[in-house]
Scaffold this active site. Structure first.
Site, PDB file in Angstrom:
ATOM      1  N   ARG A  88       0.841  -1.196   0.000  1.00 31.85           N
ATOM      2  CA  ARG A  88       0.000   0.000   0.000  1.00 31.85           C
ATOM      3  C   ARG A  88       0.876   1.246   0.000  1.00 31.85           C
ATOM      4  O   ARG A  88       1.947   1.265   0.592  1.00 31.85           O
ATOM      5  CB  ARG A  88      -0.909   0.019   1.239  1.00 31.85           C
ATOM      6  CG  ARG A  88      -1.957  -1.087   1.240  1.00 31.85           C
ATOM      7  CD  ARG A  88      -2.818  -0.985   2.491  1.00 31.85           C
ATOM      8  NE  ARG A  88      -3.860  -1.997   2.502  1.00 31.85           N
ATOM      9  CZ  ARG A  88      -5.056  -1.856   1.952  1.00 31.85           C
ATOM     10  NH1 ARG A  88      -5.349  -0.731   1.337  1.00 31.85           N
ATOM     11  NH2 ARG A  88      -5.949  -2.820   2.003  1.00 31.85           N
TER      12      ARG A  88
ATOM     13  N   ASP B  16       0.553   5.549   0.740  1.00 27.21           N
ATOM     14  CA  ASP B  16      -0.302   6.574   1.321  1.00 27.21           C
ATOM     15  C   ASP B  16      -0.845   7.499   0.230  1.00 27.21           C
ATOM     16  O   ASP B  16      -0.259   7.621  -0.846  1.00 27.21           O
ATOM     17  CB  ASP B  16       0.486   7.415   2.334  1.00 27.21           C
ATOM     18  CG  ASP B  16       1.103   6.566   3.430  1.00 27.21           C
ATOM     19  OD1 ASP B  16       0.462   5.583   3.828  1.00 27.21           O
ATOM     20  OD2 ASP B  16       2.228   6.883   3.863  1.00 27.21           O
TER      21      ASP B  16
ATOM     22  N   TYR C 135      12.709   2.983  -2.552  1.00 28.45           N
ATOM     23  CA  TYR C 135      11.964   4.237  -2.540  1.00 28.45           C
ATOM     24  C   TYR C 135      12.921   5.409  -2.804  1.00 28.45           C
ATOM     25  O   TYR C 135      14.110   5.343  -2.497  1.00 28.45           O
ATOM     26  CB  TYR C 135      11.305   4.468  -1.179  1.00 28.45           C
ATOM     27  CG  TYR C 135      10.062   3.657  -0.923  1.00 28.45           C
ATOM     28  CD1 TYR C 135       8.809   4.110  -1.333  1.00 28.45           C
ATOM     29  CD2 TYR C 135      10.132   2.443  -0.247  1.00 28.45           C
ATOM     30  CE1 TYR C 135       7.665   3.385  -1.091  1.00 28.45           C
ATOM     31  CE2 TYR C 135       8.982   1.697   0.003  1.00 28.45           C
ATOM     32  CZ  TYR C 135       7.759   2.176  -0.414  1.00 28.45           C
ATOM     33  OH  TYR C 135       6.621   1.435  -0.180  1.00 28.45           O
TER      34      TYR C 135
ATOM     35  N   ARG D 245       9.001   8.320   5.385  1.00 33.87           N
ATOM     36  CA  ARG D 245       8.723   9.748   5.515  1.00 33.87           C
ATOM     37  C   ARG D 245       9.152  10.284   6.880  1.00 33.87           C
ATOM     38  O   ARG D 245       9.615  11.430   6.993  1.00 33.87           O
ATOM     39  CB  ARG D 245       7.234  10.007   5.272  1.00 33.87           C
ATOM     40  CG  ARG D 245       6.825   9.773   3.821  1.00 33.87           C
ATOM     41  CD  ARG D 245       5.315   9.670   3.664  1.00 33.87           C
ATOM     42  NE  ARG D 245       4.640  10.845   4.183  1.00 33.87           N
ATOM     43  CZ  ARG D 245       3.328  10.894   4.450  1.00 33.87           C
ATOM     44  NH1 ARG D 245       2.576   9.823   4.227  1.00 33.87           N
ATOM     45  NH2 ARG D 245       2.790  11.995   4.912  1.00 33.87           N
TER      46      ARG D 245
END
Length: 219
Positions: free
Chosen positions: A24, A26, A84, A172
């Site tokens: 998933r 965000d 990422y 993050r």
């Protein structure tokens, strides 16, 4: 994305599709190479299916490739790691063209200090300080293979993070903590201290979603 892809598959194949994603993301987070698996009985060839899906998907979602996988392939369970990228714009002026893909930080950042602090996050650690409140995972131990800080000429700073798995908002929060280092509000050694505390309040703020992109899923 999952709901939109399910709907598109239903329109194209007239089948009730149940897509499984590699993970998933965000709201506001981008994906260059999200991987999904689905079982279909369609007679459409893979590339014909790709073209048909792209004709009905919304403009912010596109299927880059469709391949026939092994019968037991599962996009989530078979994933071995992810890469990422978090993009920061640290130029002299705000960049409207980068507004949806970068987090703009006006004060000059110390990229060398951030790179020094990021080294503490590589390896297998308990990342409890770097997960969002309310997570229901069985363990907050995760392994990161890479956490690099790349400062490019002109003001772009890229954070590259690779690992076998991630907690909710983990990347993050880690970036938000390193940005405190870059601003001089936290020392590079303070990143290791936040990690050791295993408390969310010990780490920095959660960096905004728009700077984060899922670059690759490894199998």
């Amino acid at each position: 994305m999952q709901g939109e892809l399910n709907a598109a598959l239903g329109r194209v194949t007239r089948e009730h599709a149940s897509v499984v994603g590699a993970g998933r993301t965000d709201a506001g987070v981008h994906a260059e190479a999200q991987v999904a698996s689905v079982r279909l009985a369609t007679a459409l060839a893979p590339d014909a299916l790709r073209r048909a899906l792209n004709a009905v998907l919304p403009r912010d979602v596109a299927v880059r490739e469709v391949v026939e996988a092994a019968p037991d392939f599962h996009a989530l369970r078979d994933a071995r790691g992810k890469l990422y990228r978090y993009a920061v714009w640290n130029g002299r002026s705000r960049s409207p063209l980068r507004d949806r893909s970068h987090y703009y930080v006006a004060p000059r950042l110390d990229s060398k200090a951030m790179a020094e602090g990021s080294r503490a996050l590589v390896g297998t650690h308990d990342f409890a300080s770097f997960q969002a409140a309310g997570s229901d995972v069985r363990t907050s131990e995760r392994t990161l293979w890479r956490f690099d800080v790349e400062a490019r000429e002109g003001g772009e700073i890229l954070f590259w993070i690779a690992g076998e798995g991630f907690l909710r908002h983990m990347v993050r929060i880690a970036v938000g903590t390193l940005l405190e280092v870059g601003r001089g509000r936290r020392t590079p050694s303070g990143v290791a201290e936040a990690l050791a505390a295993r408390e969310r309040c010990a780490a920095g703020p959660t960096a905004p979603a728009q700077g984060l992109t899922l670059v690759r899923v490894d199998y």
